[in-house]
Scaffold this motif. Structure first.
Motif, PDB file in Angstrom:
ATOM      1  N   UNK A  41      -0.677   7.804 -12.424  1.00 17.14           N
ATOM      2  CA  UNK A  41      -0.174   7.140 -11.217  1.00 17.14           C
ATOM      3  C   UNK A  41      -1.280   7.021 -10.170  1.00 17.14           C
ATOM      4  N   UNK A  42      -1.256   5.932  -9.433  1.00 18.71           N
ATOM      5  CA  UNK A  42      -2.311   5.629  -8.452  1.00 18.71           C
ATOM      6  C   UNK A  42      -1.706   5.128  -7.151  1.00 18.71           C
ATOM      7  N   UNK A  43      -2.474   5.305  -6.080  1.00 19.09           N
ATOM      8  CA  UNK A  43      -2.211   4.597  -4.827  1.00 19.09           C
ATOM      9  C   UNK A  43      -3.309   3.542  -4.691  1.00 19.09           C
ATOM     10  N   UNK A  44      -2.929   2.358  -4.254  1.00 16.94           N
ATOM     11  CA  UNK A  44      -3.887   1.260  -4.097  1.00 16.94           C
ATOM     12  C   UNK A  44      -3.748   0.712  -2.684  1.00 16.94           C
ATOM     13  N   UNK A  52      -6.886   5.337  -5.782  1.00 14.52           N
ATOM     14  CA  UNK A  52      -6.939   6.798  -5.866  1.00 14.52           C
ATOM     15  C   UNK A  52      -5.857   7.287  -6.812  1.00 14.52           C
ATOM     16  N   UNK A  53      -6.273   8.042  -7.833  1.00 16.85           N
ATOM     17  CA  UNK A  53      -5.255   8.633  -8.704  1.00 16.85           C
ATOM     18  C   UNK A  53      -4.520   9.703  -7.925  1.00 16.85           C
ATOM     19  N   UNK A 105       0.805  -1.232   0.000  1.00 20.73           N
ATOM     20  CA  UNK A 105       0.000   0.000   0.000  1.00 20.73           C
ATOM     21  C   UNK A 105       0.831   1.272   0.000  1.00 20.73           C
ATOM     22  N   UNK A 106       2.141   1.167   0.280  1.00 19.84           N
ATOM     23  CA  UNK A 106       2.977   2.377   0.265  1.00 19.84           C
ATOM     24  C   UNK A 106       3.519   2.662  -1.142  1.00 19.84           C
ATOM     25  N   UNK A 107       3.315   1.727  -2.074  1.00 18.79           N
ATOM     26  CA  UNK A 107       3.870   1.902  -3.417  1.00 18.79           C
ATOM     27  C   UNK A 107       3.012   2.827  -4.274  1.00 18.79           C
ATOM     28  N   UNK A 108       3.640   3.307  -5.348  1.00 18.49           N
ATOM     29  CA  UNK A 108       2.955   4.053  -6.405  1.00 18.49           C
ATOM     30  C   UNK A 108       2.776   3.090  -7.582  1.00 18.49           C
TER      31      UNK A 108
END
Lengths: 92, 135
Positions: B117-120, B126-127, B99-102
């Motif tokens: 780019x997103x956070x998952x 979330x973009x 979850x800390x990755x892009x």
């Protein structure tokens, strides 16, 4: 014999934030068991309850992916380094 | 926010184009706290498929060691979508490892590549802003 184990960021909170820990064992499976005994939060994160490596992690001894060796039975010796990384995959 | 120097952006997109017709993938090294990318690591797609990707485990280990040696970390992964939008697929979300990755998507569906780019985190996607900057 103690072996250094490098943890991925996602597992470090379970080991007090450490990047690298040491654990005893003569095989990869023994090292991972010792690690789970010392850090209970790691239990079940790398090895499933059925005693096999989870498919969403890769475990290496030095430069080699243990899936191409003897998986959890792969022997380790002093100065070997075990690395755990997430398996990175996806698809459209 | 992810900050990507222009040369690394070009390296990433070129790797995706070179991988056609298959999906291409790679890892991004950088500074976790700031989201600043300092290295692009093109990796082999071990799945060798136009629909799915698997970062080659040996390439991942090499990239991780290189990033750590530079005092940084792997902070994200990029992959191409050859026929769909630059948006994470259900498989991408289900298999997101950290979850800390892009998570950077490079869509090659249209004439010009589209990069987002997103956070998952869990099932939430979330973009985030992606800044391509000179170096």
């Amino acid at each position: 014999m103690p072996v250094a184990v490098h943890l991925p960021t996602v597992l470090r909170p379970h080991a007090g934030g450490a990047k690298t820990v040491t654990a005893e064992g003569s095989t990869v499976g023994e090292v991972l068991d010792a690690l789970a005994a010392e850090f209970p939060g790691l239990s079940g994160q790398v090895v499933s309850d059925d005693g096999v490596l989870h498919r969403f992690v890769n475990v290496y001894v030095n430069d080699d992916d243990v899936r191409y060796l003897s998986s959890l039975d792969t022997p380790v010796k002093d100065d070997d380094e075990v690395s755990i990384l997430p398996a990175v995959a996806g698809g459209a | 926010m992810l900050t990507l120097p222009h040369d690394l952006y070009e390296q990433m997109v070129a790797h995706c184009l070179a991988g056609l017709p298959d999906e291409a993938c790679g890892l991004l090294g950088g500074v976790d706290e700031t989201g600043e990318v300092t290295a692009c690591y093109p990796t082999r797609n071990a799945a060798a498929s136009a629909k799915v990707y698997t970062v080659d485990p040996h390439d991942h280990l090499r990239a991780d060691r290189d990033a750590e040696a530079a005092g940084n970390a792997i902070i994200g992964v990029f992959h191409s979508h050859t026929h769909t939008d630059a948006y994470p697929s259900p498989t991408d979300v289900a298999q997101a490892p950290d979850p800390t990755w892009h998570y950077v998507l490079v869509s090659l569906r249209d004439t010009h590549p589209v990069v987002r780019s997103y956070r998952i985190e869990g099932t939430s996607v979330a973009e985030e802003p992606l800044a391509v900057v000179p170096r």
